[in-house]
Design an enzyme around this catalytic site. Sequence first.
Site, PDB file in Angstrom:
ATOM      1  CB  THR A 155       0.409   7.784  -2.950  1.00 21.85           C
ATOM      2  OG1 THR A 155       1.709   7.552  -3.513  1.00 21.85           O
ATOM      3  CG2 THR A 155      -0.423   8.585  -3.927  1.00 21.85           C
ATOM      4  NE  ARG A 183       8.491   7.510   2.177  1.00 22.37           N
ATOM      5  CZ  ARG A 183       8.077   7.695   3.418  1.00 22.37           C
ATOM      6  NH1 ARG A 183       7.429   6.742   4.050  1.00 22.37           N
ATOM      7  NH2 ARG A 183       8.304   8.828   4.038  1.00 22.37           N
TER       8      ARG A 183
HETATM    9  C1  PRP Z   1      13.521   6.680   1.940  1.00 22.70           C
HETATM   10  C2  PRP Z   1      14.351   5.541   2.481  1.00 22.70           C
HETATM   11  C3  PRP Z   1      13.606   4.332   1.996  1.00 22.70           C
HETATM   12  C4  PRP Z   1      12.169   4.793   2.018  1.00 22.70           C
HETATM   13  C5  PRP Z   1      11.494   4.179   3.202  1.00 22.70           C
HETATM   14  O1  PRP Z   1      13.790   6.907   0.607  1.00 22.70           O
HETATM   15  O2  PRP Z   1      15.695   5.580   2.068  1.00 22.70           O
HETATM   16  O3  PRP Z   1      13.980   3.921   0.698  1.00 22.70           O
HETATM   17  O4  PRP Z   1      12.184   6.208   2.144  1.00 22.70           O
HETATM   18  O5  PRP Z   1      10.147   4.484   3.211  1.00 22.70           O
HETATM   19  P1  PRP Z   1       9.019   3.372   3.044  1.00 22.70           P
HETATM   20  O6  PRP Z   1       9.382   2.240   3.939  1.00 22.70           O
HETATM   21  O7  PRP Z   1       7.769   4.085   3.482  1.00 22.70           O
HETATM   22  O8  PRP Z   1       8.959   2.980   1.602  1.00 22.70           O
HETATM   23  P2  PRP Z   1      13.065   8.103  -0.209  1.00 22.70           P
HETATM   24  O9  PRP Z   1      11.790   7.600  -0.798  1.00 22.70           O
HETATM   25  O10 PRP Z   1      12.979   9.303   0.667  1.00 22.70           O
HETATM   26  O11 PRP Z   1      13.992   8.317  -1.439  1.00 22.70           O
HETATM   27  P3  PRP Z   1      15.503   8.887  -1.485  1.00 22.70           P
HETATM   28  O12 PRP Z   1      16.389   7.844  -0.816  1.00 22.70           O
HETATM   29  O13 PRP Z   1      15.725   8.989  -2.945  1.00 22.70           O
HETATM   30  O14 PRP Z   1      15.538  10.198  -0.761  1.00 22.70           O
HETATM   31  N1  URA Z   2      12.477   7.824   4.757  1.00 22.19           N
HETATM   32  C1  URA Z   2      13.398   8.475   5.502  1.00 22.19           C
HETATM   33  O1  URA Z   2      14.466   8.834   4.999  1.00 22.19           O
HETATM   34  N2  URA Z   2      13.113   8.722   6.778  1.00 22.19           N
HETATM   35  C2  URA Z   2      11.963   8.335   7.353  1.00 22.19           C
HETATM   36  O2  URA Z   2      11.756   8.586   8.567  1.00 22.19           O
HETATM   37  C3  URA Z   2      11.016   7.661   6.561  1.00 22.19           C
HETATM   38  C4  URA Z   2      11.301   7.407   5.265  1.00 22.19           C
END
Ligand code: PRP
Ligand code: URA
Length: 209
Positions: free
Chosen positions: A108, A104
Amino acid sequence: MGKIEIIQHPLIQHKLTILRDKNTSCKDFREIIGEIAMLMTYEATRDLPLVDTKVETPIGTATTKKLAGKKMAIVPILRAGIGMVDGVLKMIPSARVGHIGLYRDPETLEPVEYYCKLPQDISERDVLLVDPMCATGGSAVDAITQIKKREPKSIKFMCVIAAPEGIDALSKAHPDVDIFCAAMDEKLNENGYIVPGLGDAGDRIFGTK
Ligand code: PRP
Ligand code: URA
């Protein structure tokens, strides 16, 4: 409309309490998220069709059941989804595994895709997409859009904690996808984190913070 199921099994709920605890170590977090994924898979695969079969036991012939030749693919959303893969594979050892890399954008909150490698024969498979967190739902919506381009037989999404905003976005964008979670929390905070949630799932699994 796809099914939205909050799995209330006591073992899952107990383990989820340990996951949420900020004092749980990285090692325990990793182990427990795998256990939760295993138990959730048991529930999420309840509707797999069976066919009759016969098998010779040491004593006689048993008329019994086996899975109806259905093949599955597990697709974790990187990074945090990786923490659920081994648990799912304990239940479905012959499943193939694809990977979708998304993060993410912290400003944004939109998902940014950086990797996609799916099994070649995914069009013959039922897909179980896994990610511990469904916050805005953007990552899951995007991952499902990518997977649908390859026309799998079906897609289910399994997460541990969801926010109402994420489930709403996901079920509007992909109403044909069944959703399984262990908890639906209260809301998102101003940074897009689930409240109370468990923090950043990727950081807690991989110990990166
Ligand atoms: C986290 C989680 C999801 C996403 C959820 O990943 O593992 O993939 O956020 O958020 P959303 O529903 O708002 O899209 P992150 O983007 O932190 O990436 P990472 O697993 O690489 O740390
Ligand atoms: N991704 C995470 O890992 N934790 C949250 O609470 C939201 C997005």
